[in-house]
Design a protein around this motif. Structure first.
Motif, PDB file in Angstrom:
ATOM      1  N   GLU A  48     -52.600  -0.587 -51.976  1.00 18.56           N
ATOM      2  CA  GLU A  48     -51.456  -0.102 -51.422  1.00 18.56           C
ATOM      3  C   GLU A  48     -50.898  -0.191 -52.749  1.00 18.56           C
ATOM      4  N   GLN A  72     -40.321   8.539 -50.279  1.00 18.58           N
ATOM      5  CA  GLN A  72     -41.393   8.753 -49.756  1.00 18.58           C
ATOM      6  C   GLN A  72     -41.800   7.686 -49.707  1.00 18.58           C
ATOM      7  N   GLN A  73     -42.972   6.780 -50.296  1.00 18.50           N
ATOM      8  CA  GLN A  73     -43.668   6.078 -50.261  1.00 18.50           C
ATOM      9  C   GLN A  73     -43.347   4.854 -49.014  1.00 18.50           C
ATOM     10  N   LYS A  75     -40.805   4.873 -47.216  1.00 17.50           N
ATOM     11  CA  LYS A  75     -40.674   4.979 -45.874  1.00 17.50           C
ATOM     12  C   LYS A  75     -41.580   5.251 -45.346  1.00 17.50           C
ATOM     13  N   ARG A  76     -43.097   5.817 -45.543  1.00 19.83           N
ATOM     14  CA  ARG A  76     -44.127   5.923 -44.657  1.00 19.83           C
ATOM     15  C   ARG A  76     -45.344   4.542 -44.619  1.00 19.83           C
ATOM     16  N   GLN A  79     -42.891   1.750 -41.914  1.00 18.22           N
ATOM     17  CA  GLN A  79     -42.403   1.348 -40.405  1.00 18.22           C
ATOM     18  C   GLN A  79     -43.246   0.406 -39.851  1.00 18.22           C
TER      19      GLN A  79
END
Length: 127
Positions: A48, A72-73, A75-76, A79
């Motif tokens: 990852e 964006q990465q 945020k992905r 969570q």
């Protein structure tokens, strides 16, 4: 007497085979459980970490701008703070020059309101 000895040896052999069979099944179950049991699901944190290439500068220098693609990465995976933390502390991140004390600030620098504030990531705490 001969039958008793033969039956005792046979019983011991059967017990031994049963124990070996049980250990084999247990070993397979443990291996299957370990497969895909990383903090990031089936992908390892090292795998990852490669997806965080857009965050390279922001993870090394606190004053560096954080790009949209980096946010964006983050945020992905934001969570799942356990995965995010594992990525920041992975061998891939370390060998790429990531400074965990800086990288842990990226969610805040991306202005995520729903970030895991106070989450412990090794020796670091998410701001």
């Amino acid at each position: 007497m001969v039958n008793f000895v033969r039956n005792t040896k046979m019983a011991a052999a059967v017990k031994f085979i049963c124990v070996l069979g049980f250990l084999a099944v247990l070993s397979i179950a443990v291996i299957e459980r370990a497969d895909g049991a990383s903090a990031c699901g089936k992908a390892s944190p090292d795998e990852e970490a490669f997806k965080f290439a857009p965050c390279a500068a922001a993870a090394q220098y606190e004053k560096a701008a954080v790009s949209n693609s980096c946010c964006q990465q983050v945020k992905r995976l934001g969570q799942n703070p356990t995965c995010l933390c594992a990525i920041l502390l992975s061998n891939t991140a370390k060998s790429s020059g990531v400074k965990p004390e800086v990288a842990i600030t990226i969610p805040k620098r991306c202005n995520f309101a729903n970030r895991p504030v106070g989450y412990k990531c090794g020796a670091y705490t998410m701001p």
